[in-house]
Design an enzyme around this catalytic site. Structure first.
Site, PDB file in Angstrom:
ATOM      1  N   TYR A 164       0.835  -1.211   0.000  1.00  0.00           N
ATOM      2  CA  TYR A 164       0.000   0.000   0.000  1.00  0.00           C
ATOM      3  C   TYR A 164       0.866   1.255   0.000  1.00  0.00           C
ATOM      4  O   TYR A 164       0.589   2.220  -0.714  1.00  0.00           O
ATOM      5  CB  TYR A 164      -0.894  -0.045   1.231  1.00  0.00           C
ATOM      6  CG  TYR A 164      -1.870   1.099   1.384  1.00  0.00           C
ATOM      7  CD1 TYR A 164      -2.949   1.246   0.526  1.00  0.00           C
ATOM      8  CD2 TYR A 164      -1.729   2.007   2.434  1.00  0.00           C
ATOM      9  CE1 TYR A 164      -3.856   2.279   0.693  1.00  0.00           C
ATOM     10  CE2 TYR A 164      -2.638   3.040   2.613  1.00  0.00           C
ATOM     11  CZ  TYR A 164      -3.697   3.169   1.739  1.00  0.00           C
ATOM     12  OH  TYR A 164      -4.594   4.193   1.910  1.00  0.00           O
ATOM     13  N   LYS A 168       0.898   4.111  -2.906  1.00  0.00           N
ATOM     14  CA  LYS A 168       0.533   5.494  -2.609  1.00  0.00           C
ATOM     15  C   LYS A 168       1.672   6.468  -2.905  1.00  0.00           C
ATOM     16  O   LYS A 168       1.426   7.617  -3.305  1.00  0.00           O
ATOM     17  CB  LYS A 168       0.087   5.617  -1.157  1.00  0.00           C
ATOM     18  CG  LYS A 168      -1.272   4.958  -0.883  1.00  0.00           C
ATOM     19  CD  LYS A 168      -2.336   5.479  -1.826  1.00  0.00           C
ATOM     20  CE  LYS A 168      -3.740   5.051  -1.432  1.00  0.00           C
ATOM     21  NZ  LYS A 168      -4.781   5.520  -2.382  1.00  0.00           N
TER      22      LYS A 168
END
Length: 303
Positions: A164, A168
């Site tokens: 993640y 991002k």
């Protein structure tokens, strides 16, 4: 007249949570909204295929215009159909909000290839796919705005989220690249790291008392707090704002820093490993960025 009167916005992952709040806020600001959601759970499993249609019904009940779409942004063909649906239905496209995402949290040494690729596919590849499909329309119009959802988990850090975090941070680079390459066409691109209670952060572990307190504070930060900044960034009022990273935490809006040189050491005769070992720790060591989580940086209560 709202800031987005007459404009068309597209929001991915808009069936619930932050995405739903953004779609509702954009509609309230006057935009016709394409609500994209394939109706999956936090981990990407099929869950609620009618999520997008339910949000569209809410927008229309309030007097707005909206279109439901269930194409997968992880596939370039799906992203192309999504963008085409926006233009075919409403005649143009002015704002793309890349919000869709899933989580496969796992400590790094136990993270599988599937954990990695599935998260990258939705967050990073999905943001590229939709942005790429919209780029020719924005270029032809000589205008357009991208708003990409990043995260302080990527900007600062968190445990068990290497996939993640990478996605991002990749979105930050993607946004900056779009902003630089498409500024000549009047196109803008910005990122927002949202603090809001949603599925994306509902998986935060609460093993310690401090974690429990943190989660209770997050629950007070509603996703509706994010919408005003998204509306602004999609409007003509933000024509000079591009390539930036913002964060929204309750009633606070932050402009986040971007990597720039902090310290330099120089040796005219060049460096040896021993020379680096002698000088770097003392000269640069105090400026090294600590391994902090988001909660350790944002230490004060939101107002």
């Amino acid at each position: 007249m709202g800031l987005l009167e007459g404009k068309v916005a597209l929001v991915t992952g808009a069936g619930q949570g932050v995405g739903r709040a953004l779609a509702m806020g954009l509609a309230q600001a006057g935009a016709a909204v394409v609500v994209n959601d394939i109706g999956v759970s936090l981990t990407g499993a099929a869950e609620n295929e009618g999520a997008a249609a339910a949000v569209v019904a809410e927008i229309e009940a309030a007097g707005g215009k909206a279109l439901a779409n269930s194409d997968s942004v992880a596939e370039s063909e799906g992203a192309a159909r999504l963008v085409a649906a926006a233009r075919d239905t409403f005649g143009r496209l002015d704002l793309v909000v890349n919000n869709a995402g899933i989580l496969r949290d796992r400590i790094f040494h136990k993270m599988t290839q599937e954990d990695w690729t599935s998260v990258i596919a939705v967050h990073l590849n999905g943001s590229f796919n939709v942005s790429s499909a919209a780029a020719p329309i924005f270029r032809e119009q000589g205008s357009g705005s991208y708003v990409h959802m990043t995260s302080t988990s990527g900007l600062i850090g968190n445990f068990g989220q290497a996939n993640y975090m990478a996605a991002k941070m990749g979105i930050v680079g993607l946004s900056r690249g779009i902003a630089m390459d498409m500024q000549r066409f009047g196109v803008r691109s910005n990122c927002i790291a949202p603090f809001a209670w949603s599925r994306m952060i509902s998986s935060i572990p609460t093993e310690t008392e401090a974690d429990k307190v943190r989660v209770e504070k997050l629950k007070r930060m509603t996703p509706e707090k994010i919408a005003p900044l998204v509306v602004f960034l999609g409007s003509d009022a933000a024509k000079e704002v591009s390539g930036q990273i913002f964060a929204v935490r309750n009633n606070e809006i932050f402009l986040m820093s971007q990597p720039r040189p902090l310290r330099v050491i120089h040796r005219g005769e060049g460096w040896t490993p021993e020379g680096v070992a002698e000088m770097l720790p003392g000269a640069i060591g105090p400026s090294l960025v600590p391994l902090e989580r988001s909660a350790e940086v944002f230490t004060w209560d939101p107002v």
